[in-house]
Design an enzyme around this catalytic site. Structure first.
Site, PDB file in Angstrom:
ATOM      1  CG  ASP A 205      -0.280  -0.021   2.545  1.00  6.83           C
ATOM      2  OD1 ASP A 205       0.929   0.324   2.617  1.00  6.83           O
ATOM      3  OD2 ASP A 205      -0.942  -0.366   3.539  1.00  6.83           O
ATOM      4  CB  ALA A 206       0.138   4.859   0.080  1.00 10.15           C
TER       5      ALA A 206
END
Length: 137
Positions: free
Chosen positions: A17-18
């Protein structure tokens, strides 16, 4: 219990994810890769099974427990242990580890199907004739 087969996995940006933490669905791909390479180590690739015997192995059920997160650039191992071989199904225990740390535990049931009709079919006898525990790469 020592895993029967272990496959190395490197965590890439696309798996996270980010925040650089592995996204939960990425673990499914890691587990799939390990089962595919386990099968290849037995001497039968997925494509060969389809072309030679008109069969595919499909996931019928899966239970996962997430213990700790993996992160960008981690070096992981995805293990495969064959727990049970039925007439037309296989049950596996799988783990994803980072060193001695267990990140994910999984139980996976796969069914053997006729590729052209998706109807159940017995596993071919030749597939497990010699062994069920290939060596890890």
């Amino acid at each position: 219990m020592k895993p029967a087969f272990s496959f190395p996995i490197r965590v890439y940006w696309e798996d996270t994810d980010a925040g650089g933490v592995v996204y939960h669905a990425s673990y499914l791909r890691f587990l799939e890769r390990a089962r595919t390479e386990w099968l290849r180590a037995l001497g039968a690739g997925q494509q060969e099974l389809r072309e030679r015997d008109d069969i595919v192995l499909v996931v019928r059920g899966m239970a996962l427990e997430f213990h700790r997160p993996a992160r960008l650039d981690d070096e992981l191992q995805a293990s495969v242990t064959l727990l049970e071989r039925g007439r037309a199904s296989l049950q596996f225990a799988q783990q994803i580890t980072r060193g001695d740390e267990v990140l994910v535990d999984a139980k996976v049931r796969a069914a053997c199907l006729v590729a052209s009709s998706f109807k159940p079919r017995a596993l071919p006898g030749w597939l497990f004739a010699d062994h069920t525990s290939p060596e890890s790469p």
